[in-house]
Write a protein that holds these residues in place. Structure first.
Motif, mmCIF file in Angstrom:
data_model
loop_
_atom_site.group_PDB
_atom_site.id
_atom_site.type_symbol
_atom_site.label_atom_id
_atom_site.label_comp_id
_atom_site.label_asym_id
_atom_site.label_seq_id
_atom_site.Cartn_x
_atom_site.Cartn_y
_atom_site.Cartn_z
ATOM 1 N N THR A 1 0.838 -1.201 0.000
ATOM 2 C CA THR A 1 0.000 0.000 0.000
ATOM 3 C C THR A 1 0.875 1.254 0.000
ATOM 4 O O THR A 1 1.740 1.417 0.854
ATOM 5 N N TRP A 2 0.616 2.104 -0.988
ATOM 6 C CA TRP A 2 1.306 3.395 -1.039
ATOM 7 C C TRP A 2 0.328 4.498 -0.668
ATOM 8 O O TRP A 2 -0.801 4.516 -1.150
ATOM 9 N N GLU A 3 0.788 5.412 0.171
ATOM 10 C CA GLU A 3 -0.057 6.551 0.512
ATOM 11 C C GLU A 3 0.585 7.834 -0.001
ATOM 12 O O GLU A 3 1.757 8.081 0.244
ATOM 13 N N PHE A 4 -0.193 8.644 -0.710
ATOM 14 C CA PHE A 4 0.283 9.932 -1.221
ATOM 15 C C PHE A 4 -0.496 11.049 -0.536
ATOM 16 O O PHE A 4 -1.727 11.044 -0.527
ATOM 17 N N LYS A 5 0.223 12.005 0.062
ATOM 18 C CA LYS A 5 -0.405 13.202 0.634
ATOM 19 C C LYS A 5 -0.381 14.287 -0.443
ATOM 20 O O LYS A 5 0.691 14.664 -0.926
ATOM 21 N N VAL B 1 0.881 1.013 -18.911
ATOM 22 C CA VAL B 1 2.048 0.308 -18.402
ATOM 23 C C VAL B 1 2.457 0.867 -17.030
ATOM 24 O O VAL B 1 2.968 0.140 -16.194
ATOM 25 N N TYR B 2 2.194 2.145 -16.823
ATOM 26 C CA TYR B 2 2.623 2.797 -15.583
ATOM 27 C C TYR B 2 1.527 2.863 -14.518
ATOM 28 O O TYR B 2 1.771 3.316 -13.414
ATOM 29 N N THR B 3 0.307 2.477 -14.878
ATOM 30 C CA THR B 3 -0.751 2.516 -13.863
ATOM 31 C C THR B 3 -1.229 1.120 -13.507
ATOM 32 O O THR B 3 -2.004 0.947 -12.567
ATOM 33 N N LYS B 4 -0.790 0.120 -14.273
ATOM 34 C CA LYS B 4 -1.388 -1.204 -14.084
ATOM 35 C C LYS B 4 -1.001 -1.859 -12.761
ATOM 36 O O LYS B 4 -1.673 -2.794 -12.322
ATOM 37 N N LYS C 1 -3.331 0.345 -3.708
ATOM 38 C CA LYS C 1 -2.972 -1.035 -3.385
ATOM 39 C C LYS C 1 -2.291 -1.656 -4.603
ATOM 40 O O LYS C 1 -2.728 -1.448 -5.739
ATOM 41 N N THR C 2 -1.238 -2.412 -4.354
ATOM 42 C CA THR C 2 -0.623 -3.183 -5.429
ATOM 43 C C THR C 2 -0.710 -4.661 -5.067
ATOM 44 O O THR C 2 -0.821 -5.013 -3.895
ATOM 45 N N ALA D 1 15.124 -9.288 -9.014
ATOM 46 C CA ALA D 1 13.788 -9.583 -8.506
ATOM 47 C C ALA D 1 13.664 -9.154 -7.045
ATOM 48 O O ALA D 1 12.638 -8.610 -6.627
ATOM 49 N N LYS D 2 14.738 -9.374 -6.294
ATOM 50 C CA LYS D 2 14.717 -8.973 -4.894
ATOM 51 C C LYS D 2 14.610 -7.444 -4.777
ATOM 52 O O LYS D 2 13.828 -6.917 -3.986
ATOM 53 N N ALA D 3 15.361 -6.765 -5.625
ATOM 54 C CA ALA D 3 15.306 -5.299 -5.623
ATOM 55 C C ALA D 3 13.896 -4.820 -5.941
ATOM 56 O O ALA D 3 13.387 -3.877 -5.328
ATOM 57 N N MET D 4 13.246 -5.500 -6.872
ATOM 58 C CA MET D 4 11.920 -5.079 -7.303
ATOM 59 C C MET D 4 10.857 -5.327 -6.241
ATOM 60 O O MET D 4 9.720 -4.901 -6.386
ATOM 61 N N ALA D 5 11.238 -6.067 -5.190
ATOM 62 C CA ALA D 5 10.284 -6.292 -4.102
ATOM 63 C C ALA D 5 10.728 -5.573 -2.838
ATOM 64 O O ALA D 5 10.177 -5.810 -1.768
ATOM 65 N N THR D 6 11.737 -4.726 -2.947
ATOM 66 C CA THR D 6 12.267 -4.037 -1.779
ATOM 67 C C THR D 6 11.802 -2.591 -1.776
ATOM 68 O O THR D 6 12.145 -1.826 -2.691
ATOM 69 N N ILE D 7 11.015 -2.249 -0.760
ATOM 70 C CA ILE D 7 10.449 -0.909 -0.726
ATOM 71 C C ILE D 7 11.489 0.111 -0.269
ATOM 72 O O ILE D 7 11.542 1.227 -0.788
ATOM 73 N N ASP D 8 12.338 -0.263 0.654
ATOM 74 C CA ASP D 8 13.315 0.676 1.205
ATOM 75 C C ASP D 8 14.284 1.141 0.114
ATOM 76 O O ASP D 8 14.931 0.327 -0.558
#
Lengths: 523, 325
Positions: A83-87, A124-127, A143-144, A461-468
């Motif tokens: 989940t990403w939150e944008f203010k 491609v950028y919103t899916k 939500k992703t 793949a690991k990088a693509m799942a790393t939020i930090d």
């Protein structure tokens, strides 16, 4: 007689001075590519986006160094891995005076998916977004399906339009100028196909107010024409100075130039998957038993045989940055330790001999001839350099439209390609160019060499799942080091973007190649 | 007369059909515009979906027949790049090209016929020789180079004229034209001159050759013997007789001026159809390429028809219907 001519000249100059509008408030810019549509969501095309950058904002944008900075979103964070939150920024108004709220964002991302007939949609950028939730007017959550760290990068490509005005708008409505309402620094005035786009300053802009009341973007794709327009004073600034003219423009007292390393990298793919590759033969023109490019030593030899500095000084007139990286500093994922390969002819010959090709082989190199700066000359030069090392190289060049079809069907052996990390981080090069070809996941789509390294795939793949961000950047750097060690592709240089302005106007040059009127300042 | 026109139309339909088939196959063979335009992050499904939405996944013959069906409904397809009906796109660019072509032909004719006449009448004098030398230059210098030299001289060096682009337009009978305002004329002059040079040289040579030939004819000698004034001999007896080949060439060349305005339009950033064609070819925007070529073919057919009709007007011996095969 002479006196009379002088007098009339004098009178003429007074008249023109009296009737021309105030100089400081108007900016005319010569842009180098045709603009096809005013609909910011119709097709993801660089020149069209370049216009939208003036009229609209995005949630997140890129600074001149292509690092992410806030735009319509003041801040963003991952509240949990999916989940990403944008203010959102408060008290932002559209050009028609209405308020910007979360509803406009939801509407915009929805509209992107509903544009008919687009050959290059923004979906491609919103899916990655599977659902969105408006928490309040200025907070929005996406939500992703899986942890997706690149959402802010992806959303930096989507221009926010007004729900109220563009509610049912078609591309035609945008082209006709009926619904072109954004929150950006300029208001849309007029679009004349193939000729120009006119803009006016948005005096109520929430950000830094641009210096220009009126802006005209003149469409001048022909290089000499664009240059002549600047020299004759028809425009105040141009982008993409043709390299042969750069030195002259730089020396011109009435003009000034600005340059910046581009996110675009020019490189070669070497077919390193197949056992036999179509455009490599022995010196007699007979097919080789095996594909030499599968041997790391041959790839290293080719890299050493290319004199990147010579290409910079002779072919590019200094307008390139030799590289061993995928993205330039200080972009996200740049690896300082990956330096450009040094020119070493003897080393190259030695490596070729070690690999079992003491006399080299024959090769045909393929390249486009109308896409990147001096692409065909680069190919010619590299062919000469390889020939000197023993690999007798011919070249075939063709327009990009023709080239792309053939090259993506893997019909060639060594191919030149350029790549811009347009979302501002190195995975946008790693994923399509170096990840193992897996079309279902959108990986390796442009991996024409079919380089495949499971270890690198794993790290990526690991990088693509790393939020930090810190952790992810370290992983991306590791992936870049792994693939560059294998010469998964053969980097040549980053292009250098150029702008020329008349004296009294300065431009803040940008890595992402955009020419933005708001970044021009009177001095 | 009517059968003549009808037969002409029938022939041109065939030409259109063959041309569209050729272009269709050609562009199809080059590749898929989606590959060129889709974002690099797209997955195979994304690409397949977009290709399907544009109907580009179907076999060539199916795409072609769909195209023909749409043409019968008056629809030449939508541009991939512009998301606008191709024909509408062309029509929006056409006035600029037509204006440029007409201005060029105007310059070429208005200067070419008198100069050619002069060169023919005074073939051995310095003036005749000078005109012919200049016409050789007009023939042999490439258009794009002359265009750049014109820009360098008139716009950059002495700054009298704008370097490129089209000036402000005003509406004339619903068409946006730029020659009605001073600023528009200033923008129009250089590109029109550039486009005119080759045709100017052609018309000069044609007129000169025709004049020299006509001067030796019996009717001219007779007119002289009769004591007619030189003005009448040249204006009526010479000029009228040499006009037939000149009108033919002007007519045919007008078509080629439109078709080959591409170079001049590119150099002078003139927002006409030619520039659109070049961009469309680069982007494999097939609907626009096909529509452009259809329009050009129609132009040639119509112009040829008008030339034939003009014959009948200029030369009473030509009777269109009667001389038909």
């Amino acid at each position: 007689m002479r006196l009379r001519r002088l007098t009339s000249l004098f009178l003429f100059s007074i008249l023109t001075a009296a009737f021309s509008p105030a100089q400081a408030a108007e900016l005319k810019v010569g842009v180098g590519a045709d603009i096809t549509s005013m609909d910011p969501h119709y097709v993801n095309l660089f020149p069209n986006n370049g216009v939208a950058e003036h009229i609209y904002n995005k949630l997140v944008t890129l600074d001149p160094d292509s690092r992410l900075i806030p735009d319509l979103a003041e801040s963003w964070k991952a509240v949990d891995p999916t989940t990403w939150e944008f203010k959102l920024r408060r008290s932002v108004k559209f050009h028609d005076g209405s308020d910007f709220t979360a509803a406009d964002v939801i509407f915009t991302y929805d509209r992107v998916g509903k544009i008919p007939n687009s050959p290059g949609p923004f979906t491609v950028y919103t899916k990655a977004i599977i659902s969105s939730e408006v928490v309040d007017d200025h907070t929005i959550r996406f939500k992703t399906a899986t942890p997706y760290p690149l959402l802010p990068n992806d959303l930096s490509t989507i221009y926010i339009v007004s729900k109220k005005v563009a509610g049912n708008a078609t591309t035609e409505d945008f082209n006709a100028g009926k619904v072109n309402i954004g929150t950006g620094p300029f208001k849309f005035v007029e679009f004349k196909r193939g000729d120009r786009v006119e803009l006016a300053r948005n005096d109520a802009y929430w950000g830094k107010k641009p210096a220009w009341e009126k802006v005209t973007l003149r469409i001048l794709p022909n290089d000499p024409t664009r240059l002549a327009a600047l020299l004759s004073g028809d425009v105040d600034a141009i982008e993409n100075i043709p390299t042969p003219d750069f030195a002259k423009i730089k020396a011109n007292q009435n003009l000034q130039t600005s340059t910046k390393t581009s996110h675009r990298i020019i490189f070669f793919h070497l077919d390193q998957q197949r056992d036999q590759t179509p455009f490599v033969t022995d010196k007699d023109g007979k097919p080789l038993e095996k594909n030499p490019f599968k041997d790391l030593k041959v790839r290293q030899a080719i890299s050493k045989a290319i004199d990147r500095e010579a290409i910079k000084t002779r072919v590019m007139e200094g307008l390139s940055l030799p590289t061993g990286n995928l993205v330039p500093a200080p972009m996200f994922g740049h690896v300082p330790s990956l330096t450009p390969e040094k020119y070493d002819l003897d080393g190259a010959k030695k490596l070729l001999a070690e690999a079992g090709y003491p006399n080299g082989f024959n090769l045909t190199l393929h390249a486009p001839n109308n896409r990147y700066v001096n692409d065909d000359q680069i190919a010619q030069t590299v062919a000469q350099m390889l020939t000197r090392a023993g690999i007798t190289t011919k070249i075939v060049t063709m327009p990009m439209g023709v080239y792309l079809g053939h090259a993506s069907k893997l019909e060639y052996s060594m191919t030149l390609l350029g790549w811009g990390a347009s979302t501002g981080e190195s995975s946008s090069a790693l994923r399509p160019l170096l990840a193992t070809f897996t079309p279902d996941k959108g990986l390796g789509g442009f991996n024409w060499g079919r380089y495949s390294n499971p270890a690198m795939d794993g790290v990526l793949a690991k990088a693509m799942a790393t939020i930090d961000d810190k952790e992810r950047e370290a992983l991306l750097q590791e992936a870049a080091i792994l693939s560059m060690k294998d010469i998964g592709l053969l980097p040549l240089h980053h292009q250098i973007n150029t702008w020329a302005t008349k004296k009294g106007v300065v431009y803040t040059p940008r890595t992402d190649e955009y020419t933005l009127a708001q970044e021009f300042q009177p001095k | 007369m009517l059968t003549f026109i009808l037969r002409r139309l029938g022939e041109s339909f065939l030409v259109l059909l063959v041309m569209s088939l050729l272009v269709f196959t050609g562009v199809y063979a080059i590749g898929n515009p989606v590959d060129l335009l889709i974002a690099p992050e797209a997955t195979a499904q994304d690409i397949a979906q977009v290709t399907r939405a544009l109907g580009l996944d179907k076999p060539l013959w199916e795409q072609y027949f769909y195209f023909l069906k749409q043409v019968l409904n008056g629809d030449l397809g939508r541009s991939f790049m512009f998301n606008t009906p191709a024909i509408e796109l062309l029509l929006s660019r056409m006035p600029a090209t037509l204006e440029l072509a007409l201005a060029a032909m105007f310059i070429a004719t208005v200067l070419g016929i008198p100069l050619g006449l002069l060169a023919g009448l005074k073939a051995d004098s310095w003036i005749g020789k000078t005109i012919m030398t200049i016409s050789i230059l007009g023939f042999s210098l490439p258009t794009f180079w002359v265009g750049l030299v014109l820009i360098m001289f008139f716009a950059v060096e002495i700054g009298w004229l704008p370097s490129s682009g089209r000036g402000p337009t005003s509406s004339l009978l619903g068409m946006p034209v730029s020659f009605l305002s001073w600023e528009g004329l200033r923008h129009l002059f250089l590109p029109a001159l550039n486009l005119a040079l080759f045709k100017l040289a052609l018309i000069i040579r044609l007129t000169r050759a025709g004049t020299q030939e006509a001067l030796l004819q019996d009717y001219v000698k007779y007119a002289r013997a009769k004591g007619l004034r030189a003005r009448r001999i040249i204006g009526v007896h010479v000029l009228k007789n040499i006009m037939i080949p000149i009108v033919t060439v002007i007519g045919l060349e007008f078509g080629s001026v439109i078709a080959f305005a591409i170079v001049t339009e590119s150099i002078f950033a003139w927002p006409g159809m030619g520039k659109l064609l070049i961009d469309s070819i680069n982007n494999l925007d097939r609907p626009v390429i096909v529509a452009y070529l259809c329009v050009i073919v129609v132009f040639f057919v119509v112009i040829n028809l008008l030339v034939d009709l003009a014959y009948a007007f200029l030369d009473p011996r030509v009777r269109l219907g009667a001389t038909a095969r």
